[in-house]
Design an enzyme around this catalytic site. Sequence first.
Site, short mmCIF file in Angstrom:
data_model
loop_
_atom_site.label_atom_id
_atom_site.label_comp_id
_atom_site.label_asym_id
_atom_site.label_seq_id
_atom_site.Cartn_x
_atom_site.Cartn_y
_atom_site.Cartn_z
N LYS A 16 30.13 -118.35 60.70
CA LYS A 16 31.27 -118.32 59.94
C LYS A 16 32.43 -119.53 60.03
CE LYS A 16 32.50 -114.32 62.21
NZ LYS A 16 31.34 -114.09 62.87
N ARG A 91 37.73 -106.91 61.46
CA ARG A 91 36.44 -106.43 62.35
C ARG A 91 36.28 -105.17 62.65
NH1 ARG A 91 35.92 -111.69 65.40
NH2 ARG A 91 34.13 -111.49 66.58
N ARG A 130 25.82 -123.97 71.36
CA ARG A 130 27.26 -124.02 71.42
C ARG A 130 27.70 -123.93 72.65
NH1 ARG A 130 30.12 -119.89 67.58
NH2 ARG A 130 30.02 -118.50 69.29
N ARG A 147 28.60 -108.39 72.15
CA ARG A 147 28.98 -108.68 71.03
C ARG A 147 28.14 -108.33 69.73
NH1 ARG A 147 29.75 -114.84 72.21
NH2 ARG A 147 30.21 -115.15 70.07
P1 ADP Z 1 32.29 -114.60 67.28
O1 ADP Z 1 32.32 -114.28 65.56
O2 ADP Z 1 31.46 -115.86 67.14
O3 ADP Z 1 31.71 -113.48 67.91
P2 ADP Z 1 35.09 -114.93 67.53
O4 ADP Z 1 35.51 -116.38 67.68
O5 ADP Z 1 35.30 -114.54 66.11
O6 ADP Z 1 33.67 -114.99 67.70
O7 ADP Z 1 35.83 -113.98 68.30
C1 ADP Z 1 35.68 -114.19 69.76
C2 ADP Z 1 36.20 -112.85 70.51
O8 ADP Z 1 37.57 -112.61 70.23
C3 ADP Z 1 35.66 -111.48 69.99
O9 ADP Z 1 34.32 -111.20 70.76
C4 ADP Z 1 36.62 -110.40 70.36
O10 ADP Z 1 36.76 -110.18 71.62
C5 ADP Z 1 38.27 -111.29 70.07
N1 ADP Z 1 38.42 -110.98 68.44
C6 ADP Z 1 38.44 -112.08 67.68
N2 ADP Z 1 38.82 -111.47 66.42
C7 ADP Z 1 39.26 -110.25 66.74
C8 ADP Z 1 39.75 -109.13 65.77
N3 ADP Z 1 39.80 -109.29 64.53
N4 ADP Z 1 39.93 -108.00 66.67
C9 ADP Z 1 39.53 -107.91 67.63
N5 ADP Z 1 39.26 -108.78 68.45
C10 ADP Z 1 38.98 -109.95 68.02
#
Ligand code: ADP
Length: 192
Positions: A16, A91, A130, A147
């Site tokens: 993404k 999310r 990564r 995750r």
């Molecule tokens: P990925 O898509 O690779 O899991 P992100 O960089 O989008 O990683 O997100 C990393 C972390 O940040 C998530 O695992 C969560 O803890 C937090 N996070 C990011 N976006 C949100 C969201 N919209 N709501 C709640 N927590 C979030």
Amino acid sequence: MSELSIVMLGAPGAGKGTQAVRIAEAHGIPHISTGEMLRSAIAAGSELGQKAKEIVESGALVPDELIVEVIRERLSQPDASGGFVLDGFPRTIGQVEALDLLLVELARPLEVVLELELEQETAVERMLGRAAEQGRADDTPEVIKNRFEVYRRQTEPLSNYYRSKGILVVIDSSPSMDEVFAEIERVLDGVA
Ligand code: ADP
């Protein structure tokens, strides 16, 4: 220039962020990554960062109220008035509802939701690669597993919601980054 408001969906490691950056550049719209915003808040030690640190590092989700406020502020900035790529938000169903309300307020409906699809095994390989380069605290095998569980339980149901609204497009994320991007551009040509 055509205005585009895009949401990226997909499991961890599906690509993404990579694709969102390229879309943002190609269309002159801001890339809004809640993961990046949280990581920089954590690095800066701000109030948000302090609240989010442990949660992010465990692979869980920060509370909806917290992240919705961050997004509300970000989408109200002038550079987002002509569209944006949302990466990592929404999310949860609660976040979807909050975003719907916010976009009505801003009179800025979503044009398209792009869901990147990738086998978990390939995604994990990409993430561990990564981790070696960037040293993200949540790219360890344990946290990655969590995750994925969080994703299955809380985020995967969102694609049905957007499918029922007729704006979901699923993209195969297994080819090269360039090929995936070319496919995304074909989709966006059809939308704009
Ligand atoms: P990925 O898509 O690779 O899991 P992100 O960089 O989008 O990683 O997100 C990393 C972390 O940040 C998530 O695992 C969560 O803890 C937090 N996070 C990011 N976006 C949100 C969201 N919209 N709501 C709640 N927590 C979030």
